[in-house]
Motif scaffolding. Sequence first.
Motif, PDB file in Angstrom:
ATOM      1  N   GLU A  10       0.590  -2.621   5.886  1.00  0.00           N
ATOM      2  CA  GLU A  10       0.047  -1.268   5.828  1.00  0.00           C
ATOM      3  C   GLU A  10      -0.831  -1.046   7.031  1.00  0.00           C
ATOM      4  O   GLU A  10      -1.334  -1.985   7.659  1.00  0.00           O
ATOM      5  CB  GLU A  10      -0.758  -1.044   4.536  1.00  0.00           C
ATOM      6  CG  GLU A  10      -1.988  -1.906   4.419  1.00  0.00           C
ATOM      7  CD  GLU A  10      -2.750  -1.626   3.140  1.00  0.00           C
ATOM      8  OE1 GLU A  10      -3.863  -2.164   3.002  1.00  0.00           O
ATOM      9  OE2 GLU A  10      -2.245  -0.887   2.297  1.00  0.00           O
ATOM     10  N   LYS A  21      -9.955  -1.196  -2.448  1.00  0.00           N
ATOM     11  CA  LYS A  21      -8.628  -1.327  -1.867  1.00  0.00           C
ATOM     12  C   LYS A  21      -8.694  -1.827  -0.431  1.00  0.00           C
ATOM     13  O   LYS A  21      -7.802  -2.528   0.052  1.00  0.00           O
ATOM     14  CB  LYS A  21      -7.886   0.008  -1.924  1.00  0.00           C
ATOM     15  CG  LYS A  21      -6.424  -0.084  -1.524  1.00  0.00           C
ATOM     16  CD  LYS A  21      -5.699   1.210  -1.806  1.00  0.00           C
ATOM     17  CE  LYS A  21      -4.228   1.117  -1.418  1.00  0.00           C
ATOM     18  NZ  LYS A  21      -3.526   0.069  -2.195  1.00  0.00           N
ATOM     19  N   SER A  22      -9.788  -1.484   0.251  1.00  0.00           N
ATOM     20  CA  SER A  22      -9.979  -1.926   1.627  1.00  0.00           C
ATOM     21  C   SER A  22     -11.470  -2.035   1.912  1.00  0.00           C
ATOM     22  O   SER A  22     -12.280  -1.398   1.224  1.00  0.00           O
ATOM     23  CB  SER A  22      -9.336  -0.936   2.607  1.00  0.00           C
ATOM     24  OG  SER A  22     -10.053   0.284   2.605  1.00  0.00           O
ATOM     25  N   PRO A  23     -11.884  -2.796   2.915  1.00  0.00           N
ATOM     26  CA  PRO A  23     -13.308  -2.872   3.269  1.00  0.00           C
ATOM     27  C   PRO A  23     -13.869  -1.497   3.640  1.00  0.00           C
ATOM     28  O   PRO A  23     -15.021  -1.187   3.328  1.00  0.00           O
ATOM     29  CB  PRO A  23     -13.311  -3.818   4.469  1.00  0.00           C
ATOM     30  CG  PRO A  23     -12.079  -4.648   4.312  1.00  0.00           C
ATOM     31  CD  PRO A  23     -11.065  -3.720   3.727  1.00  0.00           C
ATOM     32  N   GLU A  24     -13.055  -0.669   4.285  1.00  0.00           N
ATOM     33  CA  GLU A  24     -13.507   0.653   4.699  1.00  0.00           C
ATOM     34  C   GLU A  24     -13.839   1.537   3.502  1.00  0.00           C
ATOM     35  O   GLU A  24     -14.730   2.391   3.575  1.00  0.00           O
ATOM     36  CB  GLU A  24     -12.439   1.327   5.569  1.00  0.00           C
ATOM     37  CG  GLU A  24     -12.232   0.687   6.928  1.00  0.00           C
ATOM     38  CD  GLU A  24     -11.388  -0.580   6.880  1.00  0.00           C
ATOM     39  OE1 GLU A  24     -11.363  -1.321   7.867  1.00  0.00           O
ATOM     40  OE2 GLU A  24     -10.756  -0.818   5.817  1.00  0.00           O
ATOM     41  N   GLU A  25     -13.134   1.346   2.416  1.00  0.00           N
ATOM     42  CA  GLU A  25     -13.370   2.154   1.216  1.00  0.00           C
ATOM     43  C   GLU A  25     -14.770   1.906   0.671  1.00  0.00           C
ATOM     44  O   GLU A  25     -15.463   2.832   0.242  1.00  0.00           O
ATOM     45  CB  GLU A  25     -12.321   1.831   0.158  1.00  0.00           C
ATOM     46  CG  GLU A  25     -12.276   2.823  -0.981  1.00  0.00           C
ATOM     47  CD  GLU A  25     -11.158   2.529  -1.963  1.00  0.00           C
ATOM     48  OE1 GLU A  25     -10.352   3.445  -2.228  1.00  0.00           O
ATOM     49  OE2 GLU A  25     -11.090   1.389  -2.475  1.00  0.00           O
ATOM     50  N   GLU A  74      -4.002  -0.179   9.360  1.00  0.00           N
ATOM     51  CA  GLU A  74      -5.430  -0.448   9.272  1.00  0.00           C
ATOM     52  C   GLU A  74      -6.208   0.865   9.242  1.00  0.00           C
ATOM     53  O   GLU A  74      -5.914   1.800   9.983  1.00  0.00           O
ATOM     54  CB  GLU A  74      -5.871  -1.275  10.481  1.00  0.00           C
ATOM     55  CG  GLU A  74      -7.341  -1.664  10.450  1.00  0.00           C
ATOM     56  CD  GLU A  74      -7.734  -2.519  11.632  1.00  0.00           C
ATOM     57  OE1 GLU A  74      -8.939  -2.788  11.784  1.00  0.00           O
ATOM     58  OE2 GLU A  74      -6.841  -2.905  12.385  1.00  0.00           O
ATOM     59  N   GLU A  75      -7.200   0.962   8.385  1.00  0.00           N
ATOM     60  CA  GLU A  75      -7.987   2.177   8.263  1.00  0.00           C
ATOM     61  C   GLU A  75      -9.072   2.218   9.333  1.00  0.00           C
ATOM     62  O   GLU A  75      -9.561   1.198   9.784  1.00  0.00           O
ATOM     63  CB  GLU A  75      -8.610   2.259   6.869  1.00  0.00           C
ATOM     64  CG  GLU A  75      -7.586   2.376   5.748  1.00  0.00           C
ATOM     65  CD  GLU A  75      -8.264   2.557   4.407  1.00  0.00           C
ATOM     66  OE1 GLU A  75      -9.267   3.296   4.347  1.00  0.00           O
ATOM     67  OE2 GLU A  75      -7.796   1.968   3.432  1.00  0.00           O
ATOM     68  N   VAL A 123      -1.544  -7.726   2.138  1.00  0.00           N
ATOM     69  CA  VAL A 123      -2.401  -8.669   2.840  1.00  0.00           C
ATOM     70  C   VAL A 123      -1.662  -9.274   4.034  1.00  0.00           C
ATOM     71  O   VAL A 123      -0.521  -8.912   4.334  1.00  0.00           O
ATOM     72  CB  VAL A 123      -2.883  -9.774   1.874  1.00  0.00           C
ATOM     73  CG1 VAL A 123      -3.741  -9.169   0.768  1.00  0.00           C
ATOM     74  CG2 VAL A 123      -1.706 -10.517   1.269  1.00  0.00           C
ATOM     75  N   GLN A 147      -2.945  -4.487  -2.869  1.00  0.00           N
ATOM     76  CA  GLN A 147      -3.134  -4.520  -1.424  1.00  0.00           C
ATOM     77  C   GLN A 147      -1.922  -5.149  -0.748  1.00  0.00           C
ATOM     78  O   GLN A 147      -1.189  -5.921  -1.356  1.00  0.00           O
ATOM     79  CB  GLN A 147      -4.379  -5.334  -1.048  1.00  0.00           C
ATOM     80  CG  GLN A 147      -5.696  -4.784  -1.554  1.00  0.00           C
ATOM     81  CD  GLN A 147      -6.860  -5.684  -1.183  1.00  0.00           C
ATOM     82  OE1 GLN A 147      -6.673  -6.840  -0.801  1.00  0.00           O
ATOM     83  NE2 GLN A 147      -8.066  -5.156  -1.291  1.00  0.00           N
ATOM     84  N   SER A 202      -5.439   0.964  -6.871  1.00  0.00           N
ATOM     85  CA  SER A 202      -6.582   0.430  -6.133  1.00  0.00           C
ATOM     86  C   SER A 202      -6.617  -1.087  -6.118  1.00  0.00           C
ATOM     87  O   SER A 202      -7.085  -1.702  -5.149  1.00  0.00           O
ATOM     88  CB  SER A 202      -7.886   0.964  -6.731  1.00  0.00           C
ATOM     89  OG  SER A 202      -9.002   0.444  -6.054  1.00  0.00           O
TER      90      SER A 202
END
Length: 224
Positions: free
Chosen positions: A10, A179-183, A12-13, A165, A163, A160
């Motif tokens: 996926e 769901k992601s570190p950015e979230e 990257e945010e 990985v 993921q 959520s």
Amino acid sequence: MTTETADPGEAEETLPEWVTALGIVDKDSAIELAKSAHEKITAATMSAISVTDQLTVSHLVLMGMTTRAQCLAMATSDALASENPYSTFTLLRSYFENAATLVYVIDKPGQLGQLWGDGDGHGIKIGRIVNHSRTRFKQGKHIYDQLSKYAHPHSISIVSAMQIVEGGRFNWSTGPRFKSPEELLLAAAWLLELTDATAGLIAEFSRRFFRPSPNSLGKASLQD
């Protein structure tokens, strides 16, 4: 419990600039700033309530609303530290409703009594309050709708725990995690923004109900 299977990767945010402008650059800074957020509510409340020692319905409503705000801010901070997105976003939704209610009664003081004397009724409909918040929070309704998707069994909250990985593997966990570190960082930023807005609204409520003032506090805003 974690299950992994192969699957495509996926994208990257990217963290919005307004988030880093708050001092949030990683998980540690986000959690640290979140822990002290409620202190702004405490300071604003003490200043507002000290305006007079004669209690009125307005005082009682503000006391209740600020206690809600402080407790919601503290609980959200704890949820962030536990990396629980379901608790975090649901609490942020309630925190937003609290701030939106302050906006509503400041702009419509005749509705104040419904918050105090309607214990067995429906009070002011939350949809009406949230819709009115657009007068202050331009992106507020959009953010509220996003938070609601976590508070309800919506597809966003359902996936959520899933993921993609490293290695393009599908990962699912039965334990709480973002769901992601950015979230997590975005959630912390919303907490800080809501806290700043709430502190300003407490001061404005004080001027509106406790001492007349022709000037209103600068319009609070929420980032998206």
